[in-house]
Design a protein around this motif. Structure first.
Motif, short mmCIF file in Angstrom:
data_model
loop_
_atom_site.label_atom_id
_atom_site.label_comp_id
_atom_site.label_asym_id
_atom_site.label_seq_id
_atom_site.Cartn_x
_atom_site.Cartn_y
_atom_site.Cartn_z
N ASP A 73 0.85 -1.19 0.00
CA ASP A 73 0.00 0.00 0.00
C ASP A 73 0.88 1.24 0.00
O ASP A 73 1.98 1.25 0.58
N VAL A 74 0.39 2.29 -0.62
CA VAL A 74 1.10 3.57 -0.62
C VAL A 74 0.09 4.67 -0.31
O VAL A 74 -1.12 4.48 -0.41
N ARG A 75 0.59 5.83 0.07
CA ARG A 75 -0.24 7.00 0.30
C ARG A 75 0.33 8.17 -0.49
O ARG A 75 1.52 8.50 -0.36
N PHE A 76 -0.51 8.77 -1.31
CA PHE A 76 -0.09 9.90 -2.13
C PHE A 76 -0.37 11.20 -1.39
O PHE A 76 -1.39 11.32 -0.68
N ARG A 77 0.50 12.17 -1.59
CA ARG A 77 0.29 13.46 -0.95
C ARG A 77 -0.94 14.15 -1.53
O ARG A 77 -1.67 14.84 -0.82
N ASP A 78 -1.20 13.93 -2.83
CA ASP A 78 -2.39 14.50 -3.48
C ASP A 78 -3.15 13.37 -4.17
O ASP A 78 -3.02 13.16 -5.38
N PRO A 79 -3.96 12.61 -3.43
CA PRO A 79 -4.65 11.47 -4.04
C PRO A 79 -5.63 11.87 -5.13
O PRO A 79 -5.81 11.13 -6.11
N ALA A 80 -6.28 13.04 -4.99
CA ALA A 80 -7.23 13.47 -6.01
C ALA A 80 -6.54 13.71 -7.34
O ALA A 80 -7.09 13.41 -8.41
N LEU A 81 -5.32 14.23 -7.29
CA LEU A 81 -4.57 14.46 -8.52
C LEU A 81 -4.23 13.14 -9.21
O LEU A 81 -4.35 13.00 -10.43
N VAL A 82 -3.83 12.15 -8.42
CA VAL A 82 -3.49 10.84 -9.00
C VAL A 82 -4.72 10.17 -9.59
O VAL A 82 -4.68 9.64 -10.70
N ARG A 83 -5.82 10.21 -8.86
CA ARG A 83 -7.04 9.60 -9.37
C ARG A 83 -7.51 10.29 -10.65
O ARG A 83 -7.89 9.63 -11.62
N GLY A 84 -7.48 11.62 -10.66
CA GLY A 84 -7.88 12.35 -11.85
C GLY A 84 -7.00 12.03 -13.05
O GLY A 84 -7.49 11.93 -14.18
N LEU A 85 -5.70 11.86 -12.81
CA LEU A 85 -4.78 11.52 -13.88
C LEU A 85 -5.11 10.15 -14.47
O LEU A 85 -5.16 9.98 -15.69
N ILE A 86 -5.38 9.17 -13.61
CA ILE A 86 -5.67 7.82 -14.09
C ILE A 86 -6.98 7.79 -14.87
O ILE A 86 -7.05 7.28 -15.99
N VAL A 87 -8.03 8.36 -14.28
CA VAL A 87 -9.35 8.34 -14.93
C VAL A 87 -9.30 9.10 -16.25
O VAL A 87 -9.79 8.62 -17.28
N GLY A 88 -8.68 10.28 -16.24
CA GLY A 88 -8.62 11.07 -17.45
C GLY A 88 -7.82 10.41 -18.56
O GLY A 88 -8.22 10.41 -19.72
N ALA A 89 -6.67 9.81 -18.20
CA ALA A 89 -5.82 9.19 -19.22
C ALA A 89 -6.51 7.98 -19.84
O ALA A 89 -6.47 7.78 -21.06
N ILE A 90 -7.14 7.15 -19.01
CA ILE A 90 -7.79 5.95 -19.55
C ILE A 90 -8.99 6.34 -20.40
O ILE A 90 -9.20 5.79 -21.50
#
Length: 600
Positions: free
Chosen positions: A303-320
């Motif tokens: 498991d990992v914890r991102f400092r900005d999880p919303a940014l990571v989630r948005g990047l994944i959803v947007g790219a796919i």
């Protein structure tokens, strides 16, 4: 009760409860150590599902005598110094080897490349034996025997040998995908040998080794950057899906992780494109500054914890989603294979049928008898029949319509409609079978989704409002979101305590079953209604409305209507699957057809 200091062995056994949960956990830690040592060849051997034996051999940098003595002691590591802000290695805690040694029989033989000889050290149940010289090739061999012999309680909770061996296989696959330049070999008495030859920088070739060659043909490349975070990898087309999430791989700075945020983002990106109970196939690699992610959340480091999880989630959803919109409308290549298997499963050659007793009258090798099959009297009954045709041409036309050019169209030109539901189109090198309802449902949904971000959808006023009787609590839920439904072109009003009056419906849907639509919307809102209303769920509502307003199965289409549907599919993102994730068309190449008839 007096407080006292625990023994080193007991401390290590407690740590082992978190770090080493099962043989696969030990395999993961040892493979990570080999990769951190710069190995280009790693061999893993198991016996008894890893409980009896787990051996990991590598050709990495190796260790000298002093390093070996420290390696089996807790919190001794060469991978970090004074801070956890810049972790660039897979291991860093210094707990794996002493934890394994406290619950198993551990031996480590290692030799540096510049050393004349190697050394070996052993640990059994937490007791460290004396270091001794040993013959060894450059690199390290770690051997773990009788895992959990010192903690029998943990041993009882392990699964069957086959299940534990499968878990180790999954670990090796994840590591193999993350490091394509490394050759992995997995063998043992409890399994068939599995080998992943190194593919260098060709990540897709390594993914094909692990996920199957079909993934190469059904994968869409990902390459996106947002602020200081980059995302690369491959996502499978929606129609190339699986029955579980085991085929979703995520890596953060090269570290294989099973993070809930990433898996949730993958599900969100494929929303309305994957059927319920099915899962997409994806391999995602996230690269970012180590200071922006915490990998020290759990001793297992999965498991990992991102400092900005919303940014990571948005990047994944947007790219796919961008990739699916660009190239995700094509059907999975496995569709043709499934079709071929269906044909073959229904066809039984004579050699496979039960053999009846031979007779001269029924034998296929009997002499030709003109009077029994091709005489004038038997043939006369066929005189009144016309030659059958499946051409999609207007009837009663004075001249046959010229075939529509097919070379310039990916989905070809319509040639027939069968069972009033499936369109058969001819392409340049094969044919396409289209489910007209599923295809039109997707087209309507995409049009509604596009309109959602621009303006209110056009509606048509019903001459006589439709009155729908539903429970009072469902009426209350619907009226709470009347304004949001109005944005979709659906105007409703309260009509007494237990009824809803539908006054306007979306114009693009044409004739709509208002009763069925209202009842389904009420059920869906009751299931996932929240205080935020439907603002985050408007696309789900649009998908429901699109289903009710699509070309229905059983409706006969004219040739121009069929071709218009094909042309619209070619320019609409995501048209390869309907809102429920089912494929809208299946492509069959001419070579596949020729194989059916044994011509290739």
């Amino acid at each position: 009760m007096a407080i006292r200091q625990l023994s080193e062995t007991l401390i290590n056994q407690i740590a082992a409860g978190e770090v080493i949960e099962r043989p696969a956990s030990a395999a993961k830690e040892l493979i990570e150590n080999a990769l951190d040592a710069g190995a280009t060849r790693i061999e893993i051997a198991t016996s008894g599902g890893g409980k009896a034996l787990l051996r990991v051999s590598d050709n990495g940098s190796g260790m000298d005598a002093a390093d070996l003595e420290l390696a089996v002691r807790r919190h001794c590591t060469s991978k970090i110094s004074e801070t956890l802000e810049d972790i660039r290695t897979l291991g860093f805690r210094g707990e794996a080897l002493p934890s394994i040694g406290s619950v198993a029989r551990l031996s480590i033989a290692s030799r540096r490349r510049d050393s004349a000889g190697g050394h070996e050290i052993a640990v059994a149940g937490g007791k460290i034996a004396h270091l001794r010289p040993a013959a060894a090739n450059p690199g390290t061999i770690v051997e773990v025997r009788d895992l959990f012999f010192a903690t029998p309680a943990r041993l009882k909770f392990l699964k069957t040998e086959k299940a534990e061996a499968g878990a180790i296989t999954e670990i090796v696959k994840r590591m193999a995908i993350a490091f394509p330049a490394v050759r992995f070999v997995l063998s043992g008495s409890d399994r068939t040998t599995l080998e992943f030859p190194a593919t260098g920088d060709d990540h897709l070739a390594r993914m094909a080794q692990v996920l199957g060659k079909e993934f190469r043909d059904n994968a869409i490349a990902l390459d996106a950057v947002r602020e200081e975070i980059s995302l690369t990898g491959f996502a499978g087309v929606p129609t190339f899906n699986r029955g579980n999430s085991a085929h979703q791989y995520a890596f953060v700075n090269g570290r294989p992780v099973q993070d809930k945020l990433i898996l949730s983002a993958i599900r969100g990106a494929y929303a309305e494109t994957i059927p319920s109970g099915r899962y997409p196939v994806a391999v995602l690699a996230i690269t970012l500054d180590p200071a922006l992610v915490d990998v020290n959340v759990h001793p297992a480091k999965s498991d990992v914890r991102f400092r900005d999880p919303a940014l990571v989630r948005g990047l994944i959803v947007g790219a796919i989603r961008e990739a699916l919109a660009r190239d995700g409308s094509r059907a999975a290549t496995t569709g043709a294979s499934d079709m071929l298997r269906s044909f073959r499963s229904g066809f039984q050659p004579n050699s496979q049928r039960p053999q009846a007793q031979w007779s001269a009258e029924t034998s296929p090798s009997r002499p030709y008898q003109p009077t029994t099959g091709f005489g004038e009297r038997p043939q006369a009954s066929f005189d009144g029949l016309s030659m059958p045709t499946a051409r999609a041409e207007p009837q009663f036309s004075p001249q046959p319509a010229a075939p529509e050019p097919i070379a310039r169209y990916p989905l070809g030109a319509a040639r027939a409609q069968i069972h009033a539901n499936y369109i058969v189109a001819q392409t340049e090198d094969g044919l396409v079978i289209v489910d007209q309802h599923a295809a039109h449902e997707r087209l309507v949904f995409e049009a509604m989704r596009k309109a959602l971000h621009s303006k209110r959808l056009a509606s048509q006023v019903l001459l006589i409002p439709e009155i729908v009787d539903i429970p009072e609590e469902d009426c209350d839920r619907l009226m709470q979101h009347a304004a949001e439904l109005s944005e979709l072109g659906l105007a409703i009003e309260r009509f007494g305590p237990g009824a809803i009056a539908v006054r306007e419906t979306p114009a693009m849907l044409g004739e709509v079953d208002a009763h069925g639509l209202i009842r389904q919307l009420a059920d869906e809102i009751a299931e996932w209604d929240t205080a935020s209303g439907l603002s985050a769920k408007l696309e789900y509502v649009a998908a429901t409305m699109a289903c009710h307003g699509s070309v229905r199965s059983g409706r006969r289409l004219r040739p121009e209507e069929m071709n218009a549907l094909l042309r619209e599919m070619e320019v609409t993102p995501g048209s390869g699957q309907c809102n429920h994730g089912r494929p809208t068309y299946i492509e069959l190449k001419l070579s596949d057809i020729e194989r059916l008839f044994g011509r290739s």
